[in-house]
Enzyme design. Structure first.
Site, PDB file in Angstrom:
ATOM      1  N   GLY A 183       0.838  -1.199   0.000  1.00  0.00           N
ATOM      2  CA  GLY A 183       0.000   0.000   0.000  1.00  0.00           C
ATOM      3  C   GLY A 183       0.861   1.232   0.000  1.00  0.00           C
ATOM      4  O   GLY A 183       2.050   1.186   0.314  1.00  0.00           O
ATOM      5  N   GLY A 196      -0.397   9.046   1.526  1.00  0.00           N
ATOM      6  CA  GLY A 196       0.082  10.383   1.241  1.00  0.00           C
ATOM      7  C   GLY A 196       1.512  10.556   1.711  1.00  0.00           C
ATOM      8  O   GLY A 196       2.263  11.366   1.167  1.00  0.00           O
ATOM      9  N   PHE A 197       1.897   9.817   2.708  1.00  0.00           N
ATOM     10  CA  PHE A 197       3.216   9.994   3.304  1.00  0.00           C
ATOM     11  C   PHE A 197       4.110   8.778   3.165  1.00  0.00           C
ATOM     12  O   PHE A 197       5.314   8.881   3.269  1.00  0.00           O
ATOM     13  CB  PHE A 197       3.077  10.187   4.820  1.00  0.00           C
ATOM     14  N   ALA A 198       3.503   7.652   3.060  1.00  0.00           N
ATOM     15  CA  ALA A 198       4.249   6.435   3.335  1.00  0.00           C
ATOM     16  C   ALA A 198       4.099   5.388   2.250  1.00  0.00           C
ATOM     17  O   ALA A 198       3.163   5.407   1.458  1.00  0.00           O
ATOM     18  CB  ALA A 198       3.726   5.840   4.646  1.00  0.00           C
ATOM     19  N   VAL A 225       3.937   1.201   2.304  1.00  0.00           N
ATOM     20  CA  VAL A 225       3.756   0.133   3.285  1.00  0.00           C
ATOM     21  C   VAL A 225       4.160  -1.194   2.647  1.00  0.00           C
ATOM     22  O   VAL A 225       3.704  -1.535   1.551  1.00  0.00           O
ATOM     23  CB  VAL A 225       2.296   0.080   3.783  1.00  0.00           C
ATOM     24  N   ASP A 277     -10.155  11.669  10.598  1.00  0.00           N
ATOM     25  CA  ASP A 277      -9.992  11.303   9.185  1.00  0.00           C
ATOM     26  C   ASP A 277     -10.639   9.944   8.913  1.00  0.00           C
ATOM     27  O   ASP A 277     -10.076   9.082   8.245  1.00  0.00           O
ATOM     28  CB  ASP A 277      -8.501  11.273   8.819  1.00  0.00           C
TER      29      ASP A 277
HETATM   30  P1  ADP Z   1      -0.500   7.396   4.956  1.00  0.00           P
HETATM   31  O1  ADP Z   1      -0.364   7.717   6.407  1.00  0.00           O
HETATM   32  O2  ADP Z   1       0.681   7.783   4.137  1.00  0.00           O
HETATM   33  O3  ADP Z   1      -1.796   7.900   4.380  1.00  0.00           O
HETATM   34  P2  ADP Z   1      -1.560   4.774   5.454  1.00  0.00           P
HETATM   35  O4  ADP Z   1      -1.237   4.465   6.854  1.00  0.00           O
HETATM   36  O5  ADP Z   1      -2.940   5.270   5.193  1.00  0.00           O
HETATM   37  O6  ADP Z   1      -0.516   5.805   4.827  1.00  0.00           O
HETATM   38  O7  ADP Z   1      -1.254   3.492   4.584  1.00  0.00           O
HETATM   39  C1  ADP Z   1      -1.377   3.510   3.171  1.00  0.00           C
HETATM   40  C2  ADP Z   1      -2.014   2.229   2.672  1.00  0.00           C
HETATM   41  O8  ADP Z   1      -1.172   1.122   2.982  1.00  0.00           O
HETATM   42  C3  ADP Z   1      -3.351   1.905   3.309  1.00  0.00           C
HETATM   43  O9  ADP Z   1      -4.415   2.555   2.699  1.00  0.00           O
HETATM   44  C4  ADP Z   1      -3.413   0.405   3.126  1.00  0.00           C
HETATM   45  O10 ADP Z   1      -3.832   0.072   1.817  1.00  0.00           O
HETATM   46  C5  ADP Z   1      -1.956  -0.001   3.306  1.00  0.00           C
HETATM   47  N1  ADP Z   1      -1.731  -0.336   4.708  1.00  0.00           N
HETATM   48  C6  ADP Z   1      -1.464   0.519   5.717  1.00  0.00           C
HETATM   49  N2  ADP Z   1      -1.343  -0.125   6.880  1.00  0.00           N
HETATM   50  C7  ADP Z   1      -1.540  -1.432   6.602  1.00  0.00           C
HETATM   51  C8  ADP Z   1      -1.578  -2.619   7.407  1.00  0.00           C
HETATM   52  N3  ADP Z   1      -1.376  -2.561   8.703  1.00  0.00           N
HETATM   53  N4  ADP Z   1      -1.831  -3.796   6.791  1.00  0.00           N
HETATM   54  C9  ADP Z   1      -2.043  -3.853   5.458  1.00  0.00           C
HETATM   55  N5  ADP Z   1      -2.035  -2.771   4.652  1.00  0.00           N
HETATM   56  C10 ADP Z   1      -1.787  -1.567   5.214  1.00  0.00           C
END
Ligand code: ADP
Length: 684
Positions: A25, A28-30, A32, A139
Site C-alpha cells: 500500500g 500520502g506519506f508512506a 507500506v 480522518d
Molecule cells: P498514509 O499515512 O501515508 O496515508 P496509510 O497508513 O494510510 O498511509 O497506509 C497507506 C495504505 O497502505 C493503506 O491505505 C493500506 O492500503 C496499506 N496499509 C497501511 N497499513 C496497513 C496494514 N497494517 N496492513 C495492510 N495494509 C496496510
C-alpha cells in the site's frame, strides 16, 4: 553519532528482525511493505516514511506514533515497533491482509443493511474506545479501515488525530480530514468538538456502506461545501426507514443535535438482531503482561522471567515490545506461544539466521518496479525512491501483490477564503492496498471468551473512564453472509506495449442509475456556481484550493462494478501471487475474488487488446507487461494523480477471462469511476 552510522543502525535493526517483501500500500506519506517478524514468524506491515519527503508533515507522523502507542483495541491496527533513523521512520504494524473497506464496498456495489451493521458496530466500537482515550480521529473514511485475516475491521491512519489537553470536550480549530467526510462546522472553519465531527464522518461512512457512493459529492469543492453545510442529501429508495433515521441523526448540521458515539452504542438500528450494545472496551488493554509470553521470551533470551517482565514493561516499542505483542497475538489466535529456536533473541546480531540475512548479498527480488537491488548491509546509501526496499524471494504471501512507484507527498491545502483558518485537508488520495478477500465478523464471543475479556477489561486504566464515561462492556454477537451473482462482457483484440498521451481521465458509472442521473444534473448546476474547482483527477480530495481548475465534467457510464460484481459467482479467495507472472507466456490462472471482474470471454488476448484500445481514448498512460497493464493519469502540474493495475487472467470456475483490478494510488472514488468507465466502454 554520525548521520550515516545512525542510518545504518536503523536499517540493520529492521533487517535483523524482519524479512521485507513487496509493497502492499501507499499513502500520502508512506509506503507500506509486507514483512515477517523472524522470531515469531508473524506477518507484519512495515510503514516506511522518508523524513526528507515528509518535510513539514513530520509532526503528523509523530502524532500518529504517539497515538498508536496509547491505543490498543481489537478494531485498531496495533503498533508493534518504531525504528527511526536519520532519514527514515519505520512503523511496524499489525498486518491486515483483507485490504481497505473502501475496496470491499465498491466490489459489492453497496452492502446489505445486515452486512453494514456488522461493520458499523466495529467502527462504533473503535471510535468509542478512541474517544474514551481522549482522542478524536478526524480522518474517518473507508480507506482508513482495513480488514484483517479474521475479517474484522482495523482503524488506521491516526496522523490527523487530536487529543485536546483539557479533554475531548475542548474545541479544536484545525480543519482537517477528507472534505467529503468533513463535518459542516469544520468546513465553515468554526471551532468544533472532535468527537462530534467524528460522528458526522461516521454518518458519511455509514451512507457509503449502505449506498456505495457518497452523500455529499461534487467535483467543484465549493459546491461540495455548500452541500455539506446545508446537510441535504438524498436517501435512495433501498434504505430502510431505520437506516434513513440513523443517517439523519448522525448527519445533523448542528453538532449538538447529532447523536453521540455513546448513544450509538445501544441505538436500536445498531442493536437490531444483536440485542446487545456494542462492545467497546479493549480486549487487549495496554500494559497487560501475559505470563506465557514472558516465559517463552525469557527462555529464548536466556534471562530470568523477572528481568524479561521488566524489559517488556518498558513499552519502548522496540524489538522487545514487538516480540511480546506478536507472541501475544499468536496466543490469542490459538497458535503456539513459541519463538523460532533458530532465530535466537539477541541484541547483537549473533544468530545464524540473522547472520544469514545480513550477509546475504542482496539478490532480492521484488515485484515492485522501484525495488532496488542492493546489498542488505549497504545501508549508507540513500534509499531510492523513498522505499526501494529489498525483498526476500522465496516467500509468497497470500493475497498480496507488488506495487510500483513511491508514495507521493501529500498536499496540505489552504482553504477557501471563508475557511481560511488552519485547514489542512488530509491527503486522502494516494493509496494502494492488498488484494485479498474480505469478509468480516464481529465474532460471537463464547461465555468463556467473554469472561476473559471482561477480566482483561478490568485492567483498563482508570483515566479512560474519566475522559468519556461509557456503559459497561456488553456482549456482542454477529453474523454475516456473503452474496453475489452475475456476469458481464468484455471483448477485445491484440496486444503489446504502447504509450498514449497523458491527460485527464473521465469518470465512470456510479452505484445506481438514479444516482448517476442526479449527479449529471448536479454537475451541470455546479458548473454555473463554481468558484474554485476540481478536475476529476484533482478530486483526490486533498483539496488544493490554491489551484483553480476546470470543473472537468465527467462522463459517467453505467453501473459496472456493482452489476458485474454482484452477478459473479465469486469465491472470496486469496490470490497466490506469482512473482514472475509478468514474465510468463500466458495469463495467470487465478480464483475469482472480489477485485476480479468476470467477462464472458474465453480469449484473454481479445480482452487485453480491448482494454488497451480503450485506454488512449480515456487519456490514460499505460505500460504493459504480459497481461498486466499499469495505468497512470496525470494532473496539470505533472503530478501523477492515479495509478492502478489491470490484469487479464484466466479463471477456472467459471472458465472465463477475468480482469483483476488494483488501485495503487489516487482517490478511491475517482478510481472507482474511472475503472468502471474503462470496463463498461470495453464491453461495448
Ligand atoms: P498514509 O499515512 O501515508 O496515508 P496509510 O497508513 O494510510 O498511509 O497506509 C497507506 C495504505 O497502505 C493503506 O491505505 C493500506 O492500503 C496499506 N496499509 C497501511 N497499513 C496497513 C496494514 N497494517 N496492513 C495492510 N495494509 C496496510
Amino acid at each position: 553519532m554520525p548521520v550515516e552510522r545512525t542510518e545504518q543502525r536503523g536499517a540493520e535493526e529492521l533487517h535483523k528482525y524482519y524479512e521485507i517483501y513487496e509493497t502492499i500500500g501507499s499513502g500520502g506519506f508512506a509506503k507500506v511493505k509486507l514483512g515477517r517478524h523472524i522470531l515469531t514468524g508473524e506477518k507484519v506491515a512495515i510503514k516506511i516514511m522518508n523524513k526528507k519527503d515528509l518535510g513539514d508533515d513530520l509532526p503528523r507522523v509523530k502524532v500518529e506514533i504517539e497515538a498508536m502507542k496509547n491505543l490498543s483495541h481489537q478494531h485498531i491496527c496495533r503498533l508493534y515497533q518504531v525504528i527511526e533513523t536519520s532519514t527514515h521512520i519505520f512503523m511496524v504494524l499489525e498486518y491486515c491482509p483483507g485490504g481497505e473497506l473502501f475496496d470491499y464496498i465498491i466490489a459489492k456495489d453497496r452492502l446489505s443493511e445486515e452486512e453494514t451493521r456488522v461493520f458499523f458496530r466495529q467502527i462504533v466500537s473503535a471510535m468509542a474506545y478512541v474517544h474514551s482515550q481522549g482522542y478524536a480521529h478526524r480522518d474517518l473514511k473507508p480507506e482508513n479501515l482495513l480488514i484483517d485475516e479474521d475479517q474484522n475491521l482495523k482503524l488506521i491512519d491516526f496522523g490527523l488525530c487530536a487529543k485536546p489537553k483539557g479533554g475531548l470536550g475542548y474545541e479544536l480549530m484545525t480543519c482537517c480530514g477528507s472534505p467529503a467526510y468533513a463535518a459542516p462546522e469544520l468546513i465553515q472553519g468554526k471551532a468544533y468538538i472532535g468527537s462530534e465531527a467524528d460522528v458526522w464522518s461516521m454518518g458519511v461512512l455509514l451512507f457509503a456502506l449502505l449506498c456505495g457512493y457518497l452523500p455529499f459529492d461534487d467535483e467543484n469543492c465549493m459546491a461540495l461545501y455548500r452541500k455539506i453545510t446545508r446537510g441535504r442529501y438524498e436517501n435512495p429508495r433501498w434504505l430502510s426507514p431505520g437506516s434513513v433515521l440513523l443517517l439523519n441523526q448522525m448527519m445533523q448540521v448542528d453538532p449538538k443535535r447529532r447523536l453521540t458515539v455513546r448513544q450509538l452504542l445501544d441505538h436500536p438500528w445498531v442493536m437490531k438482531e444483536y440485542n446487545s450494545p456494542v462492545e467497546w472496551y479493549s480486549r487487549q488493554p495496554l500494559g497487560y503482561v501475559d505470563e506465557d509470553c514472558i516465559t517463552e521470551m525469557a527462555v529464548n533470551m536466556k534471562r530470568s522471567r523477572e528481568s524479561t517482565t521488566a524489559l517488556v514493561n518498558k513499552w519502548q516499542y522496540d524489538h522487545t515490545t514487538a516480540t511480546y505483542l506478536l507472541l501475544l497475538s499468536k496466543k490469542r489466535r490459538g497458535k503456539p506461544v513459541r519463538l523460532r529456536p533458530e532465530a535466537a533473541f539477541s541484541e547483537d546480531s549473533g544468530s545464524p539466521l540473522q547472520q544469514r540475512l545480513q550477509a546475504k548479498e542482496a539478490l532480492h527480488f521484488s515485484e515492485d518496479e522501484d525495488a532496488v537491488i542492493m546489498g542488505s548491509l549497504d545501508f549508507g546509501q540513500e534509499y531510492i525512491d523513498d522505499c526501494g526496499w529489498t525483498s526476500v524471494p522465496q516467500y509468497s504471501p497470500r493475497g498480496v501483490r507488488g506495487q510500483p512507484d513511491g508514495a507521493d507527498r501529500k498536499d496540505i491545502l489552504s482553504m477557501s477564503p471563508a475557511v481560511e483558518k488552519k485547514c489542512a485537508y488530509s491527503p486522502t488520495p494516494e493509496r494502494g492496498r492488498t488484494a485479498t478477500p474480505p469478509h468480516r465478523h464481529e465474532r460471537k464471543a463464547t461465555n468463556k471468551e467473554q469472561a476473559s475479556k471482561n477480566k482483561e477489561n478490568i485492567a483498563v486504566p482508570q483515566k479512560d473512564v474519566n475522559i468519556f464515561l461509557l456503559p459497561p462492556p456488553p456482549t456482542p454477537a454477529s453474523s454475516r453472509k456473503n452474496e453475489r451473482p452475475n456476469k458481464a462482457t468484455l471483448t477485445t483484440p491484440n496486444m503489446n506495449v504502447s504509450k498514449p498521451r497523458a491527460g485527464t481521465p473521465k469518470g465512470g458509472g456510479s452505484a445506481s442509475k438514479e444516482h448517476n442521473q442526479k449527479k449529471a444534473t448536479e454537475n451541470k448546476d455546479s458548473a454555473n456556481i463554481e468558484i474554485l474547482t476540481f478536475s476529476p483527477e484533482r478530486r483526490s480530495r486533498s483539496l488544493d484550493m490554491a489551484v483553480q481548475e476546470d470543473s472537468g465534467k465527467k462522463k459517467r457510464g453505467g453501473k459496472v462494478f456493482g452489476s458485474l460484481e454482484r452477478g459473479l459467482d465469486k469465491m472470496i479467495n486469496m490470490l497466490t501471487p506469482n512473482k514472475k507472472r509478468a514474465l510468463r507466456d500466458g495469463p495467470r490462472k487465478i480464483k475469482a475474488q472480489y477485485n476480479v471482474t468476470l467477462t464472458s470471454q474465453t480469449n484473454p488476448d481479445q480482452v487485453l487488446n480491448q482494454i488497451l484500445s480503450i485506454l488512449p481514448e480515456k487519456n490514460i498512460d499505460y505500460t504493459q507487461k504480459g497481461y498486466t497493464v499499469k495505468c497512470q493519469t496525470w494532473g496539470d502540474f505533472g503530478k501523477m494523480t492515479m495509478a492502478f493495475e489491470l490484469e487479464v487472467c484466466l479463471l477456472q470456475r467459471p472458465e472465463v477471462v477475468g480482469v483483476r483490478r488494483q488501485r495503487l494510488k489516487g482517490d478511491a472514488w475517482v478510481y472507482k469511476h474511472l475503472v468502471e468507465d474503462i470496463l463498461s466502454t470495453s464491453s461495448i
